[in-house]
Write a protein that holds these residues in place. Structure first.
Motif, mmCIF file in Angstrom:
data_model
loop_
_atom_site.group_PDB
_atom_site.id
_atom_site.type_symbol
_atom_site.label_atom_id
_atom_site.label_comp_id
_atom_site.label_asym_id
_atom_site.label_seq_id
_atom_site.Cartn_x
_atom_site.Cartn_y
_atom_site.Cartn_z
ATOM 1 N N UNK A 29 39.812 -64.656 -23.404
ATOM 2 C CA UNK A 29 40.695 -63.343 -23.828
ATOM 3 C C UNK A 29 40.247 -62.332 -23.782
ATOM 4 N N UNK A 30 41.459 -61.291 -23.547
ATOM 5 C CA UNK A 30 40.594 -60.316 -23.427
ATOM 6 C C UNK A 30 41.035 -59.128 -24.117
ATOM 7 N N UNK A 31 39.887 -57.964 -25.001
ATOM 8 C CA UNK A 31 40.135 -57.376 -26.623
ATOM 9 C C UNK A 31 39.761 -56.064 -26.178
ATOM 10 N N UNK A 32 41.293 -55.479 -26.363
ATOM 11 C CA UNK A 32 41.034 -53.180 -26.560
ATOM 12 C C UNK A 32 41.270 -53.037 -27.691
ATOM 13 N N UNK A 33 39.954 -52.100 -27.311
ATOM 14 C CA UNK A 33 40.453 -51.330 -28.667
ATOM 15 C C UNK A 33 40.338 -50.033 -28.317
ATOM 16 N N UNK A 34 41.896 -48.527 -28.725
ATOM 17 C CA UNK A 34 42.554 -47.551 -28.650
ATOM 18 C C UNK A 34 42.145 -46.591 -28.950
ATOM 19 N N UNK A 35 42.045 -45.469 -28.561
ATOM 20 C CA UNK A 35 41.879 -44.441 -29.308
ATOM 21 C C UNK A 35 42.143 -43.763 -30.130
ATOM 22 N N UNK A 36 43.375 -44.506 -30.906
ATOM 23 C CA UNK A 36 43.556 -44.504 -32.211
ATOM 24 C C UNK A 36 42.965 -45.372 -33.124
ATOM 25 N N UNK A 37 42.310 -46.087 -32.631
ATOM 26 C CA UNK A 37 41.815 -47.259 -33.458
ATOM 27 C C UNK A 37 42.555 -48.468 -33.902
ATOM 28 N N UNK A 38 44.109 -48.811 -32.699
ATOM 29 C CA UNK A 38 44.359 -49.765 -32.843
ATOM 30 C C UNK A 38 44.471 -51.061 -32.283
ATOM 31 N N UNK A 39 44.470 -51.554 -32.059
ATOM 32 C CA UNK A 39 44.240 -53.135 -31.009
ATOM 33 C C UNK A 39 44.724 -54.399 -30.181
ATOM 34 N N UNK A 40 44.326 -54.349 -29.597
ATOM 35 C CA UNK A 40 45.547 -55.327 -28.789
ATOM 36 C C UNK A 40 44.330 -56.999 -28.289
ATOM 37 N N UNK A 41 45.089 -58.056 -27.931
ATOM 38 C CA UNK A 41 44.412 -59.081 -27.250
ATOM 39 C C UNK A 41 45.349 -59.755 -26.209
ATOM 40 N N UNK A 42 44.906 -59.854 -25.701
ATOM 41 C CA UNK A 42 45.774 -60.755 -23.801
ATOM 42 C C UNK A 42 45.448 -61.934 -24.084
ATOM 43 N N UNK A 43 45.363 -63.348 -24.011
ATOM 44 C CA UNK A 43 44.459 -63.888 -22.917
ATOM 45 C C UNK A 43 45.374 -64.839 -22.543
ATOM 46 N N UNK A 44 44.690 -65.939 -21.874
ATOM 47 C CA UNK A 44 45.337 -66.874 -20.613
ATOM 48 C C UNK A 44 44.359 -68.406 -21.067
ATOM 49 N N UNK A 45 45.204 -69.225 -20.943
ATOM 50 C CA UNK A 45 43.897 -70.686 -20.710
ATOM 51 C C UNK A 45 44.400 -71.107 -19.732
ATOM 52 N N UNK A 46 43.660 -71.776 -19.001
ATOM 53 C CA UNK A 46 43.834 -72.022 -17.824
ATOM 54 C C UNK A 46 44.244 -73.489 -17.589
ATOM 55 N N UNK A 47 44.473 -73.869 -16.744
ATOM 56 C CA UNK A 47 44.993 -75.936 -16.945
ATOM 57 C C UNK A 47 43.929 -76.699 -16.853
ATOM 58 N N UNK A 48 42.612 -76.784 -16.621
ATOM 59 C CA UNK A 48 41.699 -77.013 -16.103
ATOM 60 C C UNK A 48 39.978 -76.510 -16.777
ATOM 61 N N UNK A 49 39.294 -77.250 -17.289
ATOM 62 C CA UNK A 49 38.592 -76.909 -16.745
ATOM 63 C C UNK A 49 37.343 -76.149 -16.514
ATOM 64 N N UNK A 50 36.874 -75.230 -16.102
ATOM 65 C CA UNK A 50 36.136 -74.533 -14.964
ATOM 66 C C UNK A 50 34.687 -73.513 -15.088
ATOM 67 N N UNK A 51 34.226 -74.025 -14.139
ATOM 68 C CA UNK A 51 32.771 -72.947 -14.345
ATOM 69 C C UNK A 51 32.480 -72.258 -13.256
ATOM 70 N N UNK A 52 33.383 -72.034 -12.071
ATOM 71 C CA UNK A 52 33.546 -71.289 -11.452
ATOM 72 C C UNK A 52 34.010 -69.862 -11.990
ATOM 73 N N UNK A 53 32.336 -68.939 -11.043
ATOM 74 C CA UNK A 53 32.795 -67.474 -11.469
ATOM 75 C C UNK A 53 34.165 -67.278 -11.006
ATOM 76 N N UNK A 54 34.580 -67.423 -9.764
ATOM 77 C CA UNK A 54 35.739 -66.902 -8.766
ATOM 78 C C UNK A 54 36.799 -66.899 -10.030
#
Length: 111
Positions: free
Chosen positions: A1-26
């Motif tokens: 999940x990517x969490x964002x806070x903006x200059x006006x103090x509003x916030x947003x999140x963006x997320x993505x779920x992978x199809x399978x578990x991974x420990x692969x950094x890349x």
């Protein structure tokens, strides 16, 4: 999940779920960069004061907690001592101590 806070103090999140578990950094890095690229128009419009990345759902019901074999403890301690002897006492430290002032450190006597 990517969490964002903006200059006006509003916030947003963006997320993505992978199809399978991974420990692969890349794989994780590519996914995080894609989330950031998708959010760039919003960031450019509103300015950003905080950017955070959270990884979640890393648990697996079938997972087993692995224990460090106690008979290897001496080898690990010896290896850590060798690294510190060669590269200095700060070469290996706990992650929680990174970026903190070292403060007072008593001299260590040789064994």
């Amino acid at each position: 999940m990517l969490r964002l806070r903006f200059e006006d103090s509003s916030r947003a999140t963006r997320s993505y779920t992978l199809n399978e578990a991974t420990a692969h950094t890349q794989t994780i890095l590519v996914t995080a960069r894609e989330l950031l690229a998708d959010a760039m128009p919003l960031i450019e419009r509103q300015g950003i004061t905080l950017l955070g990345l959270t990884l979640g759902n890393l648990e697996n019901d079938d997972a087993v907690q692995l224990a460090l074999p106690l008979d290897r403890r001496r080898a690990i301690d010896s290896t850590i001592d060798d690294v510190r002897d060669r590269f200095g006492s700060a070469a290996i430290t706990r992650a929680v101590l990174l970026g903190r002032s070292e403060g007072f450190s008593p001299p260590l006597l040789p064994d």
